[in-house]
Design a protein around this motif. Structure first.
Motif, PDB file in Angstrom:
ATOM      1  N   GLY A  90      35.232  60.875  15.443  1.00  0.00           N
ATOM      2  CA  GLY A  90      34.392  61.081  16.270  1.00  0.00           C
ATOM      3  C   GLY A  90      32.818  60.835  15.671  1.00  0.00           C
ATOM      4  N   PHE A  91      32.597  61.455  14.423  1.00  0.00           N
ATOM      5  CA  PHE A  91      31.586  61.100  13.618  1.00  0.00           C
ATOM      6  C   PHE A  91      31.417  59.877  13.437  1.00  0.00           C
ATOM      7  N   LYS A  92      32.326  59.210  12.925  1.00  0.00           N
ATOM      8  CA  LYS A  92      32.419  57.508  12.651  1.00  0.00           C
ATOM      9  C   LYS A  92      31.866  57.102  13.941  1.00  0.00           C
ATOM     10  N   ALA A  93      32.447  57.191  14.941  1.00  0.00           N
ATOM     11  CA  ALA A  93      32.069  56.458  16.082  1.00  0.00           C
ATOM     12  C   ALA A  93      30.877  56.530  16.744  1.00  0.00           C
ATOM     13  N   SER A  94      30.210  57.811  16.706  1.00  0.00           N
ATOM     14  CA  SER A  94      28.968  58.185  17.292  1.00  0.00           C
ATOM     15  C   SER A  94      27.806  58.052  16.244  1.00  0.00           C
ATOM     16  N   ALA A  95      28.051  57.875  14.926  1.00  0.00           N
ATOM     17  CA  ALA A  95      26.964  58.032  13.939  1.00  0.00           C
ATOM     18  C   ALA A  95      25.616  57.288  14.212  1.00  0.00           C
ATOM     19  N   VAL A  96      26.040  55.968  14.901  1.00  0.00           N
ATOM     20  CA  VAL A  96      24.810  55.039  14.984  1.00  0.00           C
ATOM     21  C   VAL A  96      23.934  55.726  16.007  1.00  0.00           C
ATOM     22  N   GLY A  97      24.435  55.978  17.216  1.00  0.00           N
ATOM     23  CA  GLY A  97      23.797  56.517  18.255  1.00  0.00           C
ATOM     24  C   GLY A  97      22.986  57.997  17.773  1.00  0.00           C
ATOM     25  N   ILE A  98      23.809  58.579  17.417  1.00  0.00           N
ATOM     26  CA  ILE A  98      22.930  59.885  16.734  1.00  0.00           C
ATOM     27  C   ILE A  98      21.862  59.552  15.754  1.00  0.00           C
ATOM     28  N   CYS A  99      22.017  58.829  14.897  1.00  0.00           N
ATOM     29  CA  CYS A  99      21.185  58.432  13.890  1.00  0.00           C
ATOM     30  C   CYS A  99      20.035  57.889  14.789  1.00  0.00           C
ATOM     31  N   ALA A 100      20.106  57.106  15.585  1.00  0.00           N
ATOM     32  CA  ALA A 100      19.045  56.487  16.428  1.00  0.00           C
ATOM     33  C   ALA A 100      18.186  57.447  17.098  1.00  0.00           C
ATOM     34  N   ALA A 101      18.820  58.416  17.851  1.00  0.00           N
ATOM     35  CA  ALA A 101      18.358  59.409  18.561  1.00  0.00           C
ATOM     36  C   ALA A 101      17.517  60.274  17.527  1.00  0.00           C
ATOM     37  N   LEU A 102      17.864  60.441  16.429  1.00  0.00           N
ATOM     38  CA  LEU A 102      16.977  61.223  15.477  1.00  0.00           C
ATOM     39  C   LEU A 102      15.881  60.670  15.003  1.00  0.00           C
ATOM     40  N   VAL A 103      15.985  59.306  14.620  1.00  0.00           N
ATOM     41  CA  VAL A 103      14.824  58.697  14.304  1.00  0.00           C
ATOM     42  C   VAL A 103      13.633  58.212  15.269  1.00  0.00           C
ATOM     43  N   PHE A 104      14.273  57.825  16.317  1.00  0.00           N
ATOM     44  CA  PHE A 104      13.254  57.663  17.770  1.00  0.00           C
ATOM     45  C   PHE A 104      12.726  58.910  18.114  1.00  0.00           C
ATOM     46  N   GLY A 105      13.495  60.333  17.874  1.00  0.00           N
ATOM     47  CA  GLY A 105      12.823  61.325  18.399  1.00  0.00           C
ATOM     48  C   GLY A 105      11.547  61.721  17.315  1.00  0.00           C
ATOM     49  N   TYR A 106      11.906  61.593  16.004  1.00  0.00           N
ATOM     50  CA  TYR A 106      10.970  61.717  15.025  1.00  0.00           C
ATOM     51  C   TYR A 106       9.776  60.940  14.963  1.00  0.00           C
ATOM     52  N   LEU A 107      10.093  59.730  15.389  1.00  0.00           N
ATOM     53  CA  LEU A 107       8.885  58.693  15.493  1.00  0.00           C
ATOM     54  C   LEU A 107       7.927  59.091  16.631  1.00  0.00           C
ATOM     55  N   ALA A 108       8.641  59.449  17.761  1.00  0.00           N
ATOM     56  CA  ALA A 108       7.751  59.753  19.005  1.00  0.00           C
ATOM     57  C   ALA A 108       6.993  61.263  18.603  1.00  0.00           C
ATOM     58  N   SER A 109       7.605  62.087  17.933  1.00  0.00           N
ATOM     59  CA  SER A 109       6.883  63.469  17.499  1.00  0.00           C
ATOM     60  C   SER A 109       5.574  63.010  16.784  1.00  0.00           C
ATOM     61  N   LEU A 110       5.635  61.813  15.803  1.00  0.00           N
ATOM     62  CA  LEU A 110       4.634  61.527  15.063  1.00  0.00           C
ATOM     63  C   LEU A 110       3.688  60.984  15.918  1.00  0.00           C
ATOM     64  N   ILE A 111       3.849  59.886  16.876  1.00  0.00           N
ATOM     65  CA  ILE A 111       3.013  59.507  17.728  1.00  0.00           C
ATOM     66  C   ILE A 111       2.339  60.512  18.646  1.00  0.00           C
ATOM     67  N   PHE A 112       2.849  61.356  19.197  1.00  0.00           N
ATOM     68  CA  PHE A 112       2.524  62.094  20.496  1.00  0.00           C
ATOM     69  C   PHE A 112       2.210  63.430  20.105  1.00  0.00           C
ATOM     70  N   GLU A 113       2.093  63.985  18.947  1.00  0.00           N
ATOM     71  CA  GLU A 113       1.888  65.454  18.413  1.00  0.00           C
ATOM     72  C   GLU A 113       2.289  66.156  19.415  1.00  0.00           C
ATOM     73  N   PRO A 114       3.685  66.625  19.308  1.00  0.00           N
ATOM     74  CA  PRO A 114       4.044  67.678  20.256  1.00  0.00           C
ATOM     75  C   PRO A 114       3.546  69.053  20.019  1.00  0.00           C
ATOM     76  N   LYS A 115       3.736  69.759  21.021  1.00  0.00           N
ATOM     77  CA  LYS A 115       3.202  71.355  21.025  1.00  0.00           C
ATOM     78  C   LYS A 115       4.280  72.214  21.343  1.00  0.00           C
ATOM     79  N   MET A 116       4.150  73.359  20.963  1.00  0.00           N
ATOM     80  CA  MET A 116       5.253  74.337  21.337  1.00  0.00           C
ATOM     81  C   MET A 116       4.770  75.062  22.576  1.00  0.00           C
ATOM     82  N   LYS A 117       5.802  75.171  23.702  1.00  0.00           N
ATOM     83  CA  LYS A 117       5.562  75.642  25.008  1.00  0.00           C
ATOM     84  C   LYS A 117       5.188  77.305  24.799  1.00  0.00           C
ATOM     85  N   SER A 118       4.301  77.616  25.618  1.00  0.00           N
ATOM     86  CA  SER A 118       3.790  78.996  25.721  1.00  0.00           C
ATOM     87  C   SER A 118       4.354  79.813  26.885  1.00  0.00           C
TER      88      SER A 118
END
Length: 118
Positions: A90-118
């Motif tokens: 399972g790790f081998k088959a899904s590694a690319v998709g999970i890695c892409a989600a992490l990288v793009f999520g990190y890039l989005a957090s750098l661009i859009f300055e996320p804030k914690m919900k209050s």
């Protein structure tokens, strides 16, 4: 025609999931786990691959498709490595998709300055 098939199959999967979210008291996390497990079971039974062949990304992109990808990876790894393949397939088959989600999520957090919900 491929785009239309992908659109209506993916839309149907999403609509049924939305109905499940609204008509039951299940938490979203449990619904996501249900979708992934359902995709793996449908893949194991042999039902999901013909749907992917028909709808392409409309069936492979939703969480059902992720479960099917995990199933295929585990099946191939078990055939190749035996019992150890259960843990690594399972790790081998899904590694690319999970890695892409992490990288793009990190890039989005750098661009859009996320804030914690209050």
């Amino acid at each position: 025609m491929e785009y239309i098939n992908a659109f209506w199959v993916g839309g149907l999967i999403c609509a049924l999931t939305q109905i499940l979210m609204e008509k039951t008291k299940m938490l979203p996390g449990r619904i996501m786990v249900l979708l992934v497990c359902s995709g793996a079971v449908l893949g194991a039974v042999g039902i999901y691959q013909p749907l992917i062949d028909y709808a392409n990304a409309g069936a492979s992109v939703p969480l059902l498709g992720f479960g099917n990808t995990l199933w295929k990876g585990v099946k191939e790894a078990v055939d190749e490595y035996g019992l150890l393949g259960i843990f690594m397939g399972g790790f081998k088959a899904s590694a690319v998709g999970i890695c892409a989600a992490l990288v793009f999520g990190y890039l989005a957090s750098l661009i859009f300055e996320p804030k914690m919900k209050s």
